[in-house]
Design an enzyme around this catalytic site. Structure first.
Site, PDB file in Angstrom:
ATOM      1  N   GLN A  40       0.808  -1.223   0.000  1.00 59.81           N
ATOM      2  CA  GLN A  40       0.000   0.000   0.000  1.00 59.81           C
ATOM      3  C   GLN A  40       0.841   1.274   0.000  1.00 59.81           C
ATOM      4  O   GLN A  40       0.295   2.364  -0.112  1.00 59.81           O
ATOM      5  CB  GLN A  40      -0.960   0.028   1.200  1.00 59.81           C
ATOM      6  CG  GLN A  40      -2.249  -0.721   0.943  1.00 59.81           C
ATOM      7  CD  GLN A  40      -2.112  -2.170   1.356  1.00 59.81           C
ATOM      8  OE1 GLN A  40      -1.490  -2.479   2.359  1.00 59.81           O
ATOM      9  NE2 GLN A  40      -2.672  -3.067   0.578  1.00 59.81           N
ATOM     10  N   ASN A  41       2.155   1.156   0.135  1.00 61.35           N
ATOM     11  CA  ASN A  41       2.981   2.352   0.062  1.00 61.35           C
ATOM     12  C   ASN A  41       2.964   2.834  -1.387  1.00 61.35           C
ATOM     13  O   ASN A  41       3.114   2.055  -2.316  1.00 61.35           O
ATOM     14  CB  ASN A  41       4.413   2.075   0.532  1.00 61.35           C
ATOM     15  CG  ASN A  41       5.175   3.359   0.737  1.00 61.35           C
ATOM     16  OD1 ASN A  41       5.367   4.145  -0.183  1.00 61.35           O
ATOM     17  ND2 ASN A  41       5.607   3.587   1.958  1.00 61.35           N
ATOM     18  N   ARG A  42       2.799   4.138  -1.565  1.00 58.12           N
ATOM     19  CA  ARG A  42       2.635   4.692  -2.906  1.00 58.12           C
ATOM     20  C   ARG A  42       3.941   5.145  -3.544  1.00 58.12           C
ATOM     21  O   ARG A  42       3.935   5.729  -4.621  1.00 58.12           O
ATOM     22  CB  ARG A  42       1.632   5.847  -2.853  1.00 58.12           C
ATOM     23  CG  ARG A  42       0.246   5.287  -2.635  1.00 58.12           C
ATOM     24  CD  ARG A  42      -0.700   6.044  -1.794  1.00 58.12           C
ATOM     25  NE  ARG A  42      -0.161   6.649  -0.605  1.00 58.12           N
ATOM     26  CZ  ARG A  42      -0.650   7.752  -0.075  1.00 58.12           C
ATOM     27  NH1 ARG A  42      -1.648   8.365  -0.629  1.00 58.12           N
ATOM     28  NH2 ARG A  42      -0.149   8.256   1.035  1.00 58.12           N
TER      29      ARG A  42
END
Length: 189
Positions: A40-42
């Protein structure tokens, strides 16, 4: 119970002019031995969008690092080691900063330093205050790409990060209903 965390070596080559600094890799990143491994890290989708216009980053970690290096972007962390429970920056304590005086002497092409979130900047500032006065360096404290920073959607991140890394926001690729507040630039003194 606290876990002793040790960061990774930098991803850099002689052509790098931009340095992106995180704080300390997450638990998932440490386990995978990869920067920004949490799905989920962008960070990686943001870099793919800014650097290639692609909606998805390369699947292979080596290709992701090459993408940055091919655009003269180095990657490291402000913190060399720390104690932490979980992955949140707010849980970090007893940190030890990386040696940026030696690092920048060894990599003189670096002229832009971007901080991925407030903790990265705070730690850098705490241990490297004299570097903040160097006229040949530009500093950008940017909003974190962490999933914990959910109020910053990808288009908002791309606008601010694009200005810092590319000198201008990407054109024609993004739209956002709200205008993001600019992250404060780090002071030089």
């Amino acid at each position: 119970m606290d876990t002793h965390c040790v960061g990774f070596p930098p991803s850099i080559d002689a052509g790098c002019r931009v340095l992106v600094l995180g704080s300390m890799p997450s638990v998932k990143s440490l386990a995978a031995q990869q920067y920004y491994a949490h799905p989920q890290n962008r960070f990686w989708p943001l870099m793919a969008l800014l650097l290639t216009g692609a909606a998805e980053p390369p699947a292979d970690y080596g290709e992701r690092l090459h993408l940055l290096l091919s655009h003269h972007i180095a990657l490291w962390d402000a913190i060399a080691s720390c104690e932490r429970v979980g992955s949140l920056d707010t849980a970090i304590h007893e940190e030890r900063g990386n040696d940026f005086t030696s690092f920048l002497a060894a990599h003189p092409a670096i002229h832009i330093i971007c901080f991925n979130g407030a903790k990265s900047y705070q730690c850098f500032r705490r241990y490297n205050r004299p570097l903040l006065t160097r006229a040949d360096l530009t500093f950008h404290q940017l909003p974190s790409t962490s999933p914990a920073n959910a109020k910053w959607r990808l288009p908002m991140l791309a606008e601010v990060w694009g200005e810092a890394i590319l000198g201008a926001p990407p054109t024609g690729k993004l739209s956002s209903r709200s205008t993001p507040r600019r992250a404060p630039r780090a002071s030089r003194g």
